[in-house]
Scaffold this motif. Structure first.
Motif, PDB file in Angstrom:
ATOM      1  N   ILE A 370       0.832  -1.195   0.000  1.00 24.72           N
ATOM      2  CA  ILE A 370       0.000   0.000   0.000  1.00 24.72           C
ATOM      3  C   ILE A 370       0.873   1.254   0.000  1.00 24.72           C
ATOM      4  CG2 ILE A 370      -1.947  -1.124   1.131  1.00 24.72           C
ATOM      5  CD1 ILE A 370      -1.001   0.017   3.767  1.00 24.72           C
ATOM      6  N   LEU A 371       0.241   2.392  -0.256  1.00 26.78           N
ATOM      7  CA  LEU A 371       0.966   3.655  -0.415  1.00 26.78           C
ATOM      8  C   LEU A 371       1.729   4.052   0.845  1.00 26.78           C
ATOM      9  CD1 LEU A 371       1.572   6.201  -2.105  1.00 26.78           C
ATOM     10  CD2 LEU A 371      -0.557   7.174  -1.217  1.00 26.78           C
ATOM     11  N   MET A 372       1.197   3.712   2.007  1.00 27.15           N
ATOM     12  CA  MET A 372       1.837   4.131   3.252  1.00 27.15           C
ATOM     13  C   MET A 372       3.278   3.639   3.330  1.00 27.15           C
ATOM     14  SD  MET A 372       0.789   3.349   7.217  1.00 27.15           S
ATOM     15  CE  MET A 372       1.547   1.732   7.175  1.00 27.15           C
ATOM     16  N   TYR A 373       3.562   2.478   2.755  1.00 28.20           N
ATOM     17  CA  TYR A 373       4.923   1.958   2.808  1.00 28.20           C
ATOM     18  C   TYR A 373       5.868   2.796   1.944  1.00 28.20           C
ATOM     19  CZ  TYR A 373       2.687  -2.035   5.020  1.00 28.20           C
ATOM     20  OH  TYR A 373       1.958  -2.833   5.865  1.00 28.20           O
ATOM     21  N   SER A 374       5.374   3.332   0.843  1.00 35.79           N
ATOM     22  CA  SER A 374       6.202   4.247   0.050  1.00 35.79           C
ATOM     23  C   SER A 374       6.547   5.499   0.848  1.00 35.79           C
ATOM     24  CB  SER A 374       5.457   4.646  -1.228  1.00 35.79           C
ATOM     25  OG  SER A 374       5.372   3.586  -2.135  1.00 35.79           O
ATOM     26  N   VAL A 375       5.551   6.026   1.564  1.00 32.60           N
ATOM     27  CA  VAL A 375       5.785   7.216   2.392  1.00 32.60           C
ATOM     28  C   VAL A 375       6.764   6.905   3.506  1.00 32.60           C
ATOM     29  CG1 VAL A 375       4.673   8.929   3.865  1.00 32.60           C
ATOM     30  CG2 VAL A 375       3.500   8.116   1.812  1.00 32.60           C
ATOM     31  N   LEU A 376       6.648   5.707   4.101  1.00 30.90           N
ATOM     32  CA  LEU A 376       7.562   5.331   5.178  1.00 30.90           C
ATOM     33  C   LEU A 376       8.998   5.249   4.674  1.00 30.90           C
ATOM     34  CD1 LEU A 376       5.704   2.600   7.290  1.00 30.90           C
ATOM     35  CD2 LEU A 376       6.443   4.856   8.030  1.00 30.90           C
ATOM     36  N   VAL A 377       9.197   4.609   3.537  1.00 29.69           N
ATOM     37  CA  VAL A 377      10.557   4.485   3.005  1.00 29.69           C
ATOM     38  C   VAL A 377      11.138   5.864   2.703  1.00 29.69           C
ATOM     39  CG1 VAL A 377      11.963   3.527   1.153  1.00 29.69           C
ATOM     40  CG2 VAL A 377      10.085   2.189   2.092  1.00 29.69           C
ATOM     41  N   LEU A 378      10.321   6.750   2.145  1.00 30.78           N
ATOM     42  CA  LEU A 378      10.793   8.117   1.881  1.00 30.78           C
ATOM     43  C   LEU A 378      11.145   8.823   3.186  1.00 30.78           C
ATOM     44  CD1 LEU A 378      11.282  10.441  -0.094  1.00 30.78           C
ATOM     45  CD2 LEU A 378       8.857  11.030   0.121  1.00 30.78           C
ATOM     46  N   ALA A 379      10.332   8.632   4.222  1.00 34.03           N
ATOM     47  CA  ALA A 379      10.638   9.233   5.526  1.00 34.03           C
ATOM     48  C   ALA A 379      11.936   8.672   6.093  1.00 34.03           C
ATOM     49  CB  ALA A 379       9.485   8.987   6.499  1.00 34.03           C
ATOM     50  N   TYR A 380      12.190   7.380   5.903  1.00 33.55           N
ATOM     51  CA  TYR A 380      13.443   6.790   6.378  1.00 33.55           C
ATOM     52  C   TYR A 380      14.648   7.433   5.700  1.00 33.55           C
ATOM     53  CZ  TYR A 380      10.480   3.012   8.222  1.00 33.55           C
ATOM     54  OH  TYR A 380       9.533   2.283   8.892  1.00 33.55           O
ATOM     55  N   ARG A 415       1.576   3.904  18.067  1.00 33.04           N
ATOM     56  CA  ARG A 415       3.006   3.747  17.794  1.00 33.04           C
ATOM     57  C   ARG A 415       3.490   4.709  16.708  1.00 33.04           C
ATOM     58  NH1 ARG A 415       4.061  -2.218  16.434  1.00 33.04           N
ATOM     59  NH2 ARG A 415       1.817  -2.288  16.100  1.00 33.04           N
ATOM     60  N   PHE A 416       2.739   4.831  15.637  1.00 30.33           N
ATOM     61  CA  PHE A 416       3.189   5.693  14.553  1.00 30.33           C
ATOM     62  C   PHE A 416       3.055   7.173  14.918  1.00 30.33           C
ATOM     63  CE2 PHE A 416       2.646   1.762  12.154  1.00 30.33           C
ATOM     64  CZ  PHE A 416       3.793   1.782  11.388  1.00 30.33           C
ATOM     65  N   MET A 417       2.293   7.484  15.960  1.00 30.29           N
ATOM     66  CA  MET A 417       2.243   8.865  16.419  1.00 30.29           C
ATOM     67  C   MET A 417       3.604   9.282  16.985  1.00 30.29           C
ATOM     68  SD  MET A 417      -0.497  10.619  19.026  1.00 30.29           S
ATOM     69  CE  MET A 417      -0.184   9.436  20.333  1.00 30.29           C
ATOM     70  N   TYR A 418       4.247   8.382  17.708  1.00 28.68           N
ATOM     71  CA  TYR A 418       5.583   8.671  18.226  1.00 28.68           C
ATOM     72  C   TYR A 418       6.577   8.800  17.086  1.00 28.68           C
ATOM     73  CZ  TYR A 418       3.890   7.544  22.899  1.00 28.68           C
ATOM     74  OH  TYR A 418       3.214   7.556  24.078  1.00 28.68           O
ATOM     75  N   LEU A 419       6.423   7.951  16.087  1.00 20.30           N
ATOM     76  CA  LEU A 419       7.294   8.045  14.927  1.00 20.30           C
ATOM     77  C   LEU A 419       7.125   9.385  14.223  1.00 20.30           C
ATOM     78  CD1 LEU A 419       9.300   6.548  13.088  1.00 20.30           C
ATOM     79  CD2 LEU A 419       7.343   5.668  11.812  1.00 20.30           C
ATOM     80  N   GLY A 420       5.885   9.831  14.071  1.00 20.60           N
ATOM     81  CA  GLY A 420       5.633  11.132  13.455  1.00 20.60           C
ATOM     82  C   GLY A 420       6.202  12.273  14.276  1.00 20.60           C
ATOM     83  N   ALA A 421       6.048  12.200  15.601  1.00 18.65           N
ATOM     84  CA  ALA A 421       6.608  13.249  16.460  1.00 18.65           C
ATOM     85  C   ALA A 421       8.132  13.314  16.335  1.00 18.65           C
ATOM     86  CB  ALA A 421       6.201  13.003  17.909  1.00 18.65           C
ATOM     87  N   LEU A 422       8.768  12.144  16.257  1.00 18.43           N
ATOM     88  CA  LEU A 422      10.222  12.114  16.104  1.00 18.43           C
ATOM     89  C   LEU A 422      10.647  12.739  14.781  1.00 18.43           C
ATOM     90  CD1 LEU A 422      13.005  11.195  17.078  1.00 18.43           C
ATOM     91  CD2 LEU A 422      12.538   8.964  16.046  1.00 18.43           C
ATOM     92  N   LEU A 423       9.904  12.463  13.719  1.00 21.27           N
ATOM     93  CA  LEU A 423      10.235  13.040  12.420  1.00 21.27           C
ATOM     94  C   LEU A 423      10.069  14.562  12.429  1.00 21.27           C
ATOM     95  CD1 LEU A 423       8.580  10.437  10.029  1.00 21.27           C
ATOM     96  CD2 LEU A 423      11.014  10.813  10.391  1.00 21.27           C
ATOM     97  N   VAL A 424       9.017  15.049  13.096  1.00 15.80           N
ATOM     98  CA  VAL A 424       8.804  16.495  13.169  1.00 15.80           C
ATOM     99  C   VAL A 424       9.959  17.159  13.910  1.00 15.80           C
ATOM    100  CG1 VAL A 424       7.346  18.286  14.174  1.00 15.80           C
ATOM    101  CG2 VAL A 424       6.298  16.374  12.974  1.00 15.80           C
ATOM    102  N   ILE A 425      10.350  16.591  15.051  1.00 12.85           N
ATOM    103  CA  ILE A 425      11.451  17.162  15.833  1.00 12.85           C
ATOM    104  C   ILE A 425      12.746  17.133  15.024  1.00 12.85           C
ATOM    105  CG2 ILE A 425      12.873  16.836  17.889  1.00 12.85           C
ATOM    106  CD1 ILE A 425      10.349  15.746  19.275  1.00 12.85           C
ATOM    107  N   MET A 426      12.956  16.026  14.318  1.00  9.02           N
ATOM    108  CA  MET A 426      14.177  15.900  13.526  1.00  9.02           C
ATOM    109  C   MET A 426      14.231  16.958  12.429  1.00  9.02           C
ATOM    110  SD  MET A 426      16.860  13.940  13.438  1.00  9.02           S
ATOM    111  CE  MET A 426      18.207  13.446  12.361  1.00  9.02           C
ATOM    112  N   MET A 427      13.107  17.185  11.760  1.00  9.83           N
ATOM    113  CA  MET A 427      13.106  18.160  10.664  1.00  9.83           C
ATOM    114  C   MET A 427      13.247  19.590  11.161  1.00  9.83           C
ATOM    115  SD  MET A 427      13.145  16.457   7.931  1.00  9.83           S
ATOM    116  CE  MET A 427      14.161  15.308   8.866  1.00  9.83           C
TER     117      MET A 427
END
Length: 466
Positions: A370-380, A415-427
């Motif tokens: 599904i599309l979400m996995y493409s977004v995840l790989v791009l985020a990685y 779980r993915f909420m924490y992942l999103g928060a980490l990405l926001v802080i990182m950016m």
């Protein structure tokens, strides 16, 4: 004169009121605004770490703030302490600055020695050998569950991120449909091993499927790249998104070929048969370890080739296209050729991951792509550092491991909420990524100074030249 005398105080009163309106209030001061933001973050963290609510009581989490105020007070005190240190801790930071600068100077001196070749033979190869040994022995120290995560969640995504880094990090082409090539590789493995309703002209083992899947994904990359040669940024992202949806819907609706939503069952594992000796992955009960070692070999080969490619003429051409495509074309770079090469090489890497994934898991469905996995790989890739091969590997490994680690401590829905928060802080605090490439760091510095564009996937600074 009397009229003028009367009007002067009136004008001065008006000016005073206007000046008062322009003067920011105490609560508009940036210092207190930061305090308010941190206190709000403390309340949000209290809700995140609190008990999970339900659809029957949507205000359950808010009620917990009043019934048990201790966690809320703890977070508020912690956020206030962070605010106080950042606002009033300048003397402490100034006192620590000489020590930090000394450490930085020693690291810079050591790095220059390595780059000059003085310390390279003495440091590089022992570190590489030690790292390879640690990776080979790593599954021996992990439980079976974490061995499965190591292969199915971390190693596979590292292969995908390394391929996407070619397209996004090196060539600067925003691709939101990269997981479609992963699907093409998986279905190629299922087709050539005879696991689909349509029989292939000849059945192949998964080892022989790898070059065939690479060629198939390479052609798919060329088909995607050909109509997108004049597109960049958001327009390119939309086209790649559409390509993903085409692959996904074909896999889901062509039941006569792909078995539709029921998916693929019975993809054989990897097998090595030399006539006098044969070995099948998974027969000895060491399936996660066997596939981990297989991925280490494939990944090591890809990393070696990509390192050579990064510093070759092709890699420099990709860098020129990423930084300014118009300037690259004006200086003789064949942008059509190198953009197609980026799509093709990145897609073929994803094809390898698809074959390994299909063989390891044995069965899959269109919902696995599904599309979400493409977004995840791009985020990685962005988290690790676009254009930095080692940064992409470490960033992907960490972010793929984090949701599994949080499984025992955080509700699955959060779980993915924490992942999103980490990405926001990182950016916000480190937009160049975990281990940035030198070019990416230079782009960000130039963007701050107003002489460049930090977004390598957008139009050139001066706009597009028709």
């Amino acid at each position: 004169m009397s009229g003028t005398t009367v009007e002067a105080p009136a004008r001065s009163e008006t000016a005073r009121r206007i000046a008062a309106l322009r003067t920011p209030k105490w609560y508009q001061n940036a210092r207190w605004t930061r305090l308010g933001g941190l206190l709000f973050a403390g309340i949000v963290l209290t809700l995140m770490f609190g008990e999970q609510g339900s659809v029957d009581d949507v205000f359950f989490a808010l009620k917990q703030l009043y019934e048990d105020p201790l966690p809320t007070l703890t977070w508020l005190v912690l956020m206030t302490a962070v605010w106080a240190f950042m606002e009033f801790g300048a003397p402490l930071r100034e006192r620590a600055r000489p020590a930090l600068e000394a450490v930085g100077a020693r690291q810079k001196q050591a790095g220059s020695a390595v780059r000059s070749g003085v310390a390279r033979p003495a440091v590089k190869w022992p570190l590489l050998a030690a790292g390879a040994l640690v990776l080979v022995l790593l599954p021996e120290f992990l439980a079976t569950y974490w061995q499965q995560i190591l292969v199915g969640e971390i190693a596979i995504y590292v292969l995908l991120a390394v391929g996407l880094n070619v397209v996004v990090g090196w060539a600067g082409l925003l691709d939101l449909g990269f997981i479609a090539f992963f699907a093409v590789g998986a279905y190629s493995s299922a087709y050539w091993t005879g696991s689909l309703p349509v029989d292939p002209p000849v059945k192949l083992t998964p080892f022989l499927v790898i070059p065939v899947a690479m060629l198939t994904c390479l052609l798919a990359g060329l088909l995607l790249g050909a109509p997108t040669l004049r597109l960049r940024g958001d327009y390119l992202a939309i086209v790649t998104l559409g390509f993903h949806e085409i692959i996904y819907l074909v896999a889901k609706n062509r039941e006569d070929f792909t078995n539709g939503p029921r998916g693929v069952i019975g993809v054989p594992p990897f097998k090595l048969d030399l006539g006098f000796w044969s070995y099948t992955w998974g027969d000895s009960g060491l399936s996660p370890k066997q596939y981990w070692w297989l991925i280490l070999v494939l990944g090591g080969l890809l990393i070696f080739l990509f390192r050579r490619l990064e510093h070759s003429r092709v890699g420099r051409a990709w860098t020129a296209i990423r930084e300014d495509e118009v300037a690259a074309a004006a200086n003789g770079v064949n942008t059509v050729k190198y953009k197609l090469m980026a799509f093709a090489i990145g897609a073929s890497t994803s094809g390898i991951a698809g074959v390994v994934y299909a063989s390891k898991i044995g069965s899959f469905s269109p919902e696995s792509f599904i599309l979400m996995y493409s977004v995840l790989v791009l985020a990685y890739v962005i988290f690790g550092g676009m254009g930095s091969l080692w940064g992409v590997i470490l960033g992907t490994a960490f972010l793929a491991w984090l949701p599994q680690f949080l499984k025992d401590y955080v509700d699955p829905k959060d779980r993915f909420m924490y992942l999103g928060a980490l990405l926001v802080i990182m950016m916000i605090y480190r937009p160049q990524g975990l281990i940035p490439s030198r070019r990416r760091k230079r782009e960000l510095i130039m963007a701050k100074e107003g002489i460049g564009d930090a977004d390598a996937m957008s139009e050139p600074v001066g706009g597009r030249i028709a």
